[in-house]
Scaffold this active site. Structure first.
Site, PDB file in Angstrom:
ATOM      1  N   LEU A  12      24.392  84.142   3.196  1.00  0.00           N
ATOM      2  CA  LEU A  12      24.311  84.532   1.785  1.00  0.00           C
ATOM      3  C   LEU A  12      25.712  84.627   1.173  1.00  0.00           C
ATOM      4  CD1 LEU A  12      22.797  85.452  -0.719  1.00  0.00           C
ATOM      5  CD2 LEU A  12      22.816  87.794   0.193  1.00  0.00           C
ATOM      6  N   ILE A  38      32.987  96.939   7.446  1.00  0.00           N
ATOM      7  CA  ILE A  38      32.336  97.979   6.612  1.00  0.00           C
ATOM      8  C   ILE A  38      32.050  99.267   7.396  1.00  0.00           C
ATOM      9  CG2 ILE A  38      31.384  96.369   4.889  1.00  0.00           C
ATOM     10  CD1 ILE A  38      28.583  96.953   6.226  1.00  0.00           C
ATOM     11  N   THR A  63      22.222  91.285  11.699  1.00  0.00           N
ATOM     12  CA  THR A  63      20.981  90.547  11.430  1.00  0.00           C
ATOM     13  C   THR A  63      20.289  90.002  12.694  1.00  0.00           C
ATOM     14  OG1 THR A  63      22.285  88.558  11.018  1.00  0.00           O
ATOM     15  CG2 THR A  63      21.656  89.854   9.088  1.00  0.00           C
ATOM     16  N   THR A 102      15.502  93.800   3.434  1.00  0.00           N
ATOM     17  CA  THR A 102      14.669  92.832   4.137  1.00  0.00           C
ATOM     18  C   THR A 102      13.163  93.103   4.055  1.00  0.00           C
ATOM     19  OG1 THR A 102      14.158  92.021   6.375  1.00  0.00           O
ATOM     20  CG2 THR A 102      15.045  94.217   6.241  1.00  0.00           C
ATOM     21  N   ASP A 103      12.380  92.039   4.189  1.00  0.00           N
ATOM     22  CA  ASP A 103      10.917  92.132   4.311  1.00  0.00           C
ATOM     23  C   ASP A 103      10.509  92.847   5.602  1.00  0.00           C
ATOM     24  OD1 ASP A 103      12.093  89.975   5.698  1.00  0.00           O
ATOM     25  OD2 ASP A 103      10.185  88.907   5.851  1.00  0.00           O
ATOM     26  N   TYR A 126      15.778  96.680  13.712  1.00  0.00           N
ATOM     27  CA  TYR A 126      16.446  96.025  12.580  1.00  0.00           C
ATOM     28  C   TYR A 126      15.862  96.541  11.260  1.00  0.00           C
ATOM     29  CZ  TYR A 126      17.368  92.356   9.117  1.00  0.00           C
ATOM     30  OH  TYR A 126      17.708  91.668   7.971  1.00  0.00           O
TER      31      TYR A 126
HETATM   32  N1  LIG Z   1      18.635  86.026   7.523  1.00  0.00           N
HETATM   33  C1  LIG Z   1      17.426  86.387   7.126  1.00  0.00           C
HETATM   34  O1  LIG Z   1      16.416  85.740   7.424  1.00  0.00           O
HETATM   35  C2  LIG Z   1      17.254  87.615   6.270  1.00  0.00           C
HETATM   36  C3  LIG Z   1      15.971  88.012   5.898  1.00  0.00           C
HETATM   37  C4  LIG Z   1      15.820  89.137   5.095  1.00  0.00           C
HETATM   38  C5  LIG Z   1      16.923  89.844   4.679  1.00  0.00           C
HETATM   39  N2  LIG Z   1      18.165  89.457   5.062  1.00  0.00           N
HETATM   40  C6  LIG Z   1      19.311  90.253   4.612  1.00  0.00           C
HETATM   41  O2  LIG Z   1      20.123  89.422   3.786  1.00  0.00           O
HETATM   42  C7  LIG Z   1      21.493  89.810   3.904  1.00  0.00           C
HETATM   43  C8  LIG Z   1      22.349  88.588   4.204  1.00  0.00           C
HETATM   44  O3  LIG Z   1      21.885  88.016   5.413  1.00  0.00           O
HETATM   45  P1  LIG Z   1      22.534  86.694   6.032  1.00  0.00           P
HETATM   46  O4  LIG Z   1      21.397  85.885   6.529  1.00  0.00           O
HETATM   47  O5  LIG Z   1      23.524  86.114   5.101  1.00  0.00           O
HETATM   48  O6  LIG Z   1      23.267  87.348   7.287  1.00  0.00           O
HETATM   49  P2  LIG Z   1      24.389  86.720   8.214  1.00  0.00           P
HETATM   50  O7  LIG Z   1      24.448  85.248   8.043  1.00  0.00           O
HETATM   51  O8  LIG Z   1      24.166  87.297   9.571  1.00  0.00           O
HETATM   52  O9  LIG Z   1      25.726  87.345   7.584  1.00  0.00           O
HETATM   53  C9  LIG Z   1      26.089  88.673   7.772  1.00  0.00           C
HETATM   54  C10 LIG Z   1      27.601  88.711   7.735  1.00  0.00           C
HETATM   55  O10 LIG Z   1      28.012  90.079   7.866  1.00  0.00           O
HETATM   56  C11 LIG Z   1      29.092  90.100   8.784  1.00  0.00           C
HETATM   57  N3  LIG Z   1      29.243  91.422   9.376  1.00  0.00           N
HETATM   58  C12 LIG Z   1      28.578  91.967  10.424  1.00  0.00           C
HETATM   59  N4  LIG Z   1      29.064  93.196  10.681  1.00  0.00           N
HETATM   60  C13 LIG Z   1      30.033  93.431   9.774  1.00  0.00           C
HETATM   61  C14 LIG Z   1      30.904  94.522   9.535  1.00  0.00           C
HETATM   62  N5  LIG Z   1      30.875  95.628  10.300  1.00  0.00           N
HETATM   63  N6  LIG Z   1      31.789  94.438   8.519  1.00  0.00           N
HETATM   64  C15 LIG Z   1      31.847  93.326   7.743  1.00  0.00           C
HETATM   65  N7  LIG Z   1      31.066  92.248   7.943  1.00  0.00           N
HETATM   66  C16 LIG Z   1      30.161  92.314   8.937  1.00  0.00           C
HETATM   67  C17 LIG Z   1      28.717  89.057   9.803  1.00  0.00           C
HETATM   68  O11 LIG Z   1      29.838  88.728  10.603  1.00  0.00           O
HETATM   69  P3  LIG Z   1      29.590  88.238  12.141  1.00  0.00           P
HETATM   70  O12 LIG Z   1      28.777  86.984  12.022  1.00  0.00           O
HETATM   71  O13 LIG Z   1      30.975  88.052  12.632  1.00  0.00           O
HETATM   72  O14 LIG Z   1      28.839  89.366  12.803  1.00  0.00           O
HETATM   73  C18 LIG Z   1      28.242  87.932   8.895  1.00  0.00           C
HETATM   74  O15 LIG Z   1      29.322  87.161   8.419  1.00  0.00           O
HETATM   75  C19 LIG Z   1      21.523  90.892   4.971  1.00  0.00           C
HETATM   76  O16 LIG Z   1      21.525  92.148   4.365  1.00  0.00           O
HETATM   77  C20 LIG Z   1      20.217  90.709   5.730  1.00  0.00           C
HETATM   78  O17 LIG Z   1      19.772  91.915   6.321  1.00  0.00           O
HETATM   79  C21 LIG Z   1      18.362  88.353   5.842  1.00  0.00           C
END
Ligand SMILES: NC(=O)c1ccc[n+]([C@@H]2O[C@H](COP(=O)([O-])OP(=O)(O)OC[C@H]3O[C@@H](n4cnc5c(N)ncnc54)[C@H](OP(=O)(O)O)[C@@H]3O)[C@@H](O)[C@H]2O)c1
Length: 293
Positions: A12, A38, A63, A102-103, A126
């Site tokens: 995202l 964070i 995630t 999230t869902d 999660y």
């Molecule tokens: N992916 C899905 O299917 C899904 C579904 C529903 C909701 N969501 C929500 O949508 C949002 C975005 O998801 P996404 O798919 O873009 O997730 P993502 O690709 O896993 O990205 C999360 C990012 O946060 C970073 N991160 C982890 N711990 C951190 C910390 N302590 N400080 C700073 N950065 C940190 C990760 O770095 P590293 O990779 O180095 O850990 C990664 O770059 C999240 O809130 C997720 O819960 C996602």
């Protein structure tokens, strides 16, 4: 306008970086784990003091749904306690927070798409850690948007679409579960909606559900992905009891997006149209027209 984006190297976050190019008048500060962890409250405090952000978009999250079952403390630290720190920093510095959830806060027992009024009941660590993060935001702030989304995929990072493409390149036949349904969300569309929340003047803060339109199974999604990319792969539908994972997933987690459409008159695209858009962007990434990761 000064905007902090955390977790900006995730899927995202990368899409927000792309959409942000359309807002050259705004100052974005894109950070990920390395630049701004964070969970480091001192670093958060210093960063907010230095920049005086108008908005913070929190894309940082833990995630790994299955791993969270064994890394409970880490999941809660990033998805809940760090979100509390961010909300407190926003409160102390008059910044508005856009937080993504999230869902998976739902148990999947409903027979219709989930609305913002439905009672959450997460099935795993999660979802529970994300739900606690939501409640911290709601307790601490008045000016916030919590955007719950589902089944996120994009040309960046790790996601179902890219896993299917990899499996499809290695196998002529694969099996995918057909008894879990939800709504895929292209992170590029979600990024557009998130920046729209900043541009539109309606300060209707609160909790919103955002996904692409339509309810499908993972099996349906896999079939359409291969069709979209012109790949001949035989996809076998299987029940989830034949594909066991450490974390239990909801049978149904599609989101009702009526509140977004009514409050903001924002157009939400059908999942098939957004998959097509993502495939075009993915192909141009592969061809080197866009920066790859
Ligand atoms: N992916 C899905 O299917 C899904 C579904 C529903 C909701 N969501 C929500 O949508 C949002 C975005 O998801 P996404 O798919 O873009 O997730 P993502 O690709 O896993 O990205 C999360 C990012 O946060 C970073 N991160 C982890 N711990 C951190 C910390 N302590 N400080 C700073 N950065 C940190 C990760 O770095 P590293 O990779 O180095 O850990 C990664 O770059 C999240 O809130 C997720 O819960 C996602």
């Amino acid at each position: 306008m000064k905007i902090l984006v955390t977790g900006s190297k995730g899927q995202l976050g990368r899409c927000i970086q792309d959409v942000a190019k359309g807002y050259p008048e705004w100052q974005f500060v894109f950070t990920d784990y390395k630049e701004l962890d964070i969970t480091d409250s001192r670093a958060i405090e210093n960063c907010f003091k230095e920049y005086k952000f108008d908005y913070c978009i929190n894309c940082a999250a833990y995630t790994a749904v299955d791993l969270a079952e064994s890394q409970v403390d880490k999941a809660y630290l990033i998805n809940a306690e760090a979100v509390k720190t961010l909300a407190e920093a926003c409160s102390a510095n008059n910044s508005k927070l856009i937080h993504i959830s999230t869902d998976f806060v739902f148990d999947g027992k409903k027979t219709m798409p989930y609305t913002e009024e439905d009672k959450p009941r997460p099935l795993g660590v999660y979802g529970a850690s994300k739900l606690l993060g939501e409640s911290y935001v709601q307790d601490i702030l008045e000016e916030y948007f919590i955007v719950r989304t589902s089944w996120v995929y994009s040309e960046y990072g790790r996601n179902f679409m890219k896993t299917m493409l990899k499996l499809g390149n290695e196998n002529k036949e694969i099996s995918v579960v057909n008894d879990q349904v939800g709504s895929p969300t292209y992170a590029g569309d979600l990024a557009t909606f998130i920046l729209f929340l900043i541009t539109n003047k309606r300060e209707e803060y609160g909790l919103y559900h955002y996904s692409n339109e339509g309810t499908i199974s993972w099996y349906d999604f896999a079939v359409q992905i291969f069709k979209q990319f012109g790949m001949k792969v035989n996809v076998n539908p299987i029940p989830s009891k034949d594909y066991l994972t450490p974390a239990k997933r909801p049978d149904r987690s599609d989101l009702n997006t009526l509140k977004v459409k009514k409050s903001f008159e924002f157009q939400i695209y059908k999942w098939e149209d957004s998959l097509k858009k993502c495939s075009i962007n993915f192909k141009s990434t592969l061809n080197g027209h866009r920066e790859n990761q």
